[in-house]
Design a protein around this motif. Structure first.
Motif, mmCIF file in Angstrom:
data_model
loop_
_atom_site.group_PDB
_atom_site.id
_atom_site.type_symbol
_atom_site.label_atom_id
_atom_site.label_comp_id
_atom_site.label_asym_id
_atom_site.label_seq_id
_atom_site.Cartn_x
_atom_site.Cartn_y
_atom_site.Cartn_z
ATOM 1 N N LYS A 100 5.146 -6.174 -0.060
ATOM 2 C CA LYS A 100 4.911 -5.738 1.309
ATOM 3 C C LYS A 100 3.828 -4.669 1.416
ATOM 4 O O LYS A 100 3.029 -4.689 2.336
ATOM 5 C CB LYS A 100 6.214 -5.233 1.915
ATOM 6 C CG LYS A 100 6.108 -4.915 3.382
ATOM 7 C CD LYS A 100 7.468 -4.848 4.031
ATOM 8 C CE LYS A 100 7.404 -4.519 5.490
ATOM 9 N NZ LYS A 100 6.705 -5.465 6.311
ATOM 10 N N GLN A 101 3.780 -3.741 0.449
ATOM 11 C CA GLN A 101 2.795 -2.667 0.533
ATOM 12 C C GLN A 101 1.364 -3.165 0.365
ATOM 13 O O GLN A 101 0.422 -2.459 0.626
ATOM 14 C CB GLN A 101 3.097 -1.541 -0.468
ATOM 15 C CG GLN A 101 2.879 -1.898 -1.910
ATOM 16 C CD GLN A 101 4.144 -2.368 -2.601
ATOM 17 O OE1 GLN A 101 4.998 -2.979 -1.977
ATOM 18 N NE2 GLN A 101 4.270 -2.105 -3.882
ATOM 19 N N PHE A 102 1.207 -4.438 -0.043
ATOM 20 C CA PHE A 102 -0.121 -5.000 -0.238
ATOM 21 C C PHE A 102 -0.472 -6.035 0.835
ATOM 22 O O PHE A 102 -1.385 -6.831 0.668
ATOM 23 C CB PHE A 102 -0.246 -5.616 -1.626
ATOM 24 C CG PHE A 102 0.036 -4.635 -2.730
ATOM 25 C CD1 PHE A 102 -0.782 -3.541 -2.935
ATOM 26 C CD2 PHE A 102 1.138 -4.797 -3.542
ATOM 27 C CE1 PHE A 102 -0.521 -2.623 -3.935
ATOM 28 C CE2 PHE A 102 1.413 -3.890 -4.555
ATOM 29 C CZ PHE A 102 0.582 -2.801 -4.748
ATOM 30 N N GLU A 103 0.272 -6.024 1.952
ATOM 31 C CA GLU A 103 0.020 -6.996 3.021
ATOM 32 C C GLU A 103 -1.408 -6.919 3.536
ATOM 33 O O GLU A 103 -2.016 -7.932 3.826
ATOM 34 C CB GLU A 103 0.994 -6.775 4.188
ATOM 35 C CG GLU A 103 2.366 -7.308 3.953
ATOM 36 C CD GLU A 103 3.268 -7.120 5.155
ATOM 37 O OE1 GLU A 103 2.957 -6.268 6.029
ATOM 38 O OE2 GLU A 103 4.285 -7.817 5.220
ATOM 39 N N TYR A 104 -1.918 -5.705 3.655
ATOM 40 C CA TYR A 104 -3.294 -5.544 4.150
ATOM 41 C C TYR A 104 -4.273 -6.285 3.245
ATOM 42 O O TYR A 104 -5.109 -7.054 3.724
ATOM 43 C CB TYR A 104 -3.649 -4.049 4.230
ATOM 44 C CG TYR A 104 -5.120 -3.793 4.495
ATOM 45 C CD1 TYR A 104 -5.628 -3.847 5.787
ATOM 46 C CD2 TYR A 104 -5.997 -3.509 3.452
ATOM 47 C CE1 TYR A 104 -6.976 -3.614 6.038
ATOM 48 C CE2 TYR A 104 -7.345 -3.275 3.696
ATOM 49 C CZ TYR A 104 -7.827 -3.335 4.982
ATOM 50 O OH TYR A 104 -9.156 -3.115 5.223
ATOM 51 N N ASN A 105 -4.150 -6.054 1.933
ATOM 52 C CA ASN A 105 -5.061 -6.714 0.988
ATOM 53 C C ASN A 105 -4.936 -8.234 1.084
ATOM 54 O O ASN A 105 -5.941 -8.948 1.079
ATOM 55 C CB ASN A 105 -4.771 -6.268 -0.442
ATOM 56 C CG ASN A 105 -5.111 -4.820 -0.670
ATOM 57 O OD1 ASN A 105 -5.737 -4.187 0.161
ATOM 58 N ND2 ASN A 105 -4.690 -4.294 -1.796
ATOM 59 N N LEU A 133 1.676 -6.973 16.612
ATOM 60 C CA LEU A 133 2.560 -8.067 17.007
ATOM 61 C C LEU A 133 3.871 -7.998 16.244
ATOM 62 O O LEU A 133 3.927 -7.487 15.121
ATOM 63 C CB LEU A 133 1.882 -9.412 16.743
ATOM 64 C CG LEU A 133 0.541 -9.666 17.434
ATOM 65 C CD1 LEU A 133 -0.022 -11.006 16.989
ATOM 66 C CD2 LEU A 133 0.706 -9.630 18.944
ATOM 67 N N HIS A 134 4.918 -8.533 16.839
ATOM 68 C CA HIS A 134 6.198 -8.631 16.136
ATOM 69 C C HIS A 134 6.129 -9.792 15.148
ATOM 70 O O HIS A 134 5.437 -10.777 15.370
ATOM 71 C CB HIS A 134 7.337 -8.878 17.133
ATOM 72 C CG HIS A 134 7.610 -7.692 18.004
ATOM 73 N ND1 HIS A 134 8.185 -6.547 17.532
ATOM 74 C CD2 HIS A 134 7.365 -7.474 19.328
ATOM 75 C CE1 HIS A 134 8.305 -5.676 18.502
ATOM 76 N NE2 HIS A 134 7.792 -6.204 19.613
ATOM 77 N N GLY A 135 6.836 -9.660 14.042
ATOM 78 C CA GLY A 135 6.861 -10.742 13.051
ATOM 79 C C GLY A 135 6.117 -10.347 11.787
ATOM 80 O O GLY A 135 5.862 -9.171 11.528
ATOM 81 N N TYR A 136 5.761 -11.337 11.030
ATOM 82 C CA TYR A 136 5.105 -11.101 9.744
ATOM 83 C C TYR A 136 3.620 -10.811 9.937
ATOM 84 O O TYR A 136 3.043 -11.089 10.980
ATOM 85 C CB TYR A 136 5.303 -12.286 8.800
ATOM 86 C CG TYR A 136 4.803 -13.604 9.357
ATOM 87 C CD1 TYR A 136 3.473 -13.966 9.221
ATOM 88 C CD2 TYR A 136 5.649 -14.489 10.005
ATOM 89 C CE1 TYR A 136 2.992 -15.150 9.723
ATOM 90 C CE2 TYR A 136 5.185 -15.691 10.507
ATOM 91 C CZ TYR A 136 3.860 -16.012 10.362
ATOM 92 O OH TYR A 136 3.386 -17.197 10.855
ATOM 93 N N ASN A 137 3.011 -10.267 8.903
ATOM 94 C CA ASN A 137 1.605 -9.855 8.983
ATOM 95 C C ASN A 137 0.683 -10.738 8.159
ATOM 96 O O ASN A 137 -0.279 -10.256 7.582
ATOM 97 C CB ASN A 137 1.457 -8.393 8.540
ATOM 98 C CG ASN A 137 2.108 -7.440 9.511
ATOM 99 O OD1 ASN A 137 2.137 -7.696 10.709
ATOM 100 N ND2 ASN A 137 2.636 -6.351 9.005
ATOM 101 N N ARG A 138 0.956 -12.010 8.093
ATOM 102 C CA ARG A 138 0.069 -12.926 7.367
ATOM 103 C C ARG A 138 -1.035 -13.410 8.306
ATOM 104 O O ARG A 138 -0.822 -13.578 9.508
ATOM 105 C CB ARG A 138 0.858 -14.118 6.829
ATOM 106 C CG ARG A 138 1.755 -13.741 5.672
ATOM 107 C CD ARG A 138 2.427 -14.951 5.116
ATOM 108 N NE ARG A 138 3.312 -15.503 6.133
ATOM 109 C CZ ARG A 138 4.582 -15.790 5.963
ATOM 110 N NH1 ARG A 138 5.139 -15.594 4.810
ATOM 111 N NH2 ARG A 138 5.305 -16.287 6.936
#
Length: 150
Positions: A100-105, A133-138
């Motif tokens: 999760k901490q690498f979602e940005y990358n 937005l709500h939800g996942y960050n993909r």
């Protein structure tokens, strides 16, 4: 243990010294493909030199290979070379799980994979939109709507 030493010193004034035995690495002779992997394997210059000579200048110890070496004491170095190639192949062919901490990358990488002509400014703008937005960050193609907002 140190608490006992302190208490003894406070009670009697006697200083107790503790010597910690040092573990000396086993002597490693010449390494060949037939040599056995040591039970107390340590990544050393000698090991590195052997693997560079056997695998090539691109050789680097990685965590998965180090774990394999430590778990396979008693096998031959030829097995280690084979395992190294298998580990590298698996790593090259799998995308892997991104924490999760690498979602940005992950998002930025996925953005550029989908948008070959894109730039970092656009990727960050889409990421900023997505985080709200709500939800996942993909990354999704629909995130490009953020580029139209100005």
């Amino acid at each position: 243990m140190s608490g006992l030493r302190i208490a003894r010193y406070l009670d009697t004034g006697e200083k107790i010294t503790v010597t910690i035995p040092t573990k000396r690495p086993a002597y490693i002779g010449d390494i060949t493909a037939d040599s056995l992997i040591e039970s107390d394997f340590v990544c050393s210059e000698k090991h590195s030199a052997y693997f560079v000579q056997s695998i090539g200048k691109g050789f680097r110890f990685n965590v998965a290979f180090q774990k394999w070496l430590k778990a396979n004491a008693g096998k031959q170095y030829r097995d280690a070379i084979k395992a190294y190639h298998e580990i590298r192949s698996e790593k090259m062919n799998s995308k892997g799980v991104i924490d999760k901490q690498f979602e940005y990358n992950a998002y930025i990488c996925d953005f550029f994979a989908e948008n070959k002509g894109g730039n970092l400014y656009e990727a960050i703008k889409c990421w900023t939109y997505k985080k709200r937005l709500h939800g996942y960050n993909r990354y999704e193609k629909t995130d490009l709507i953020a580029l139209d907002k100005d």
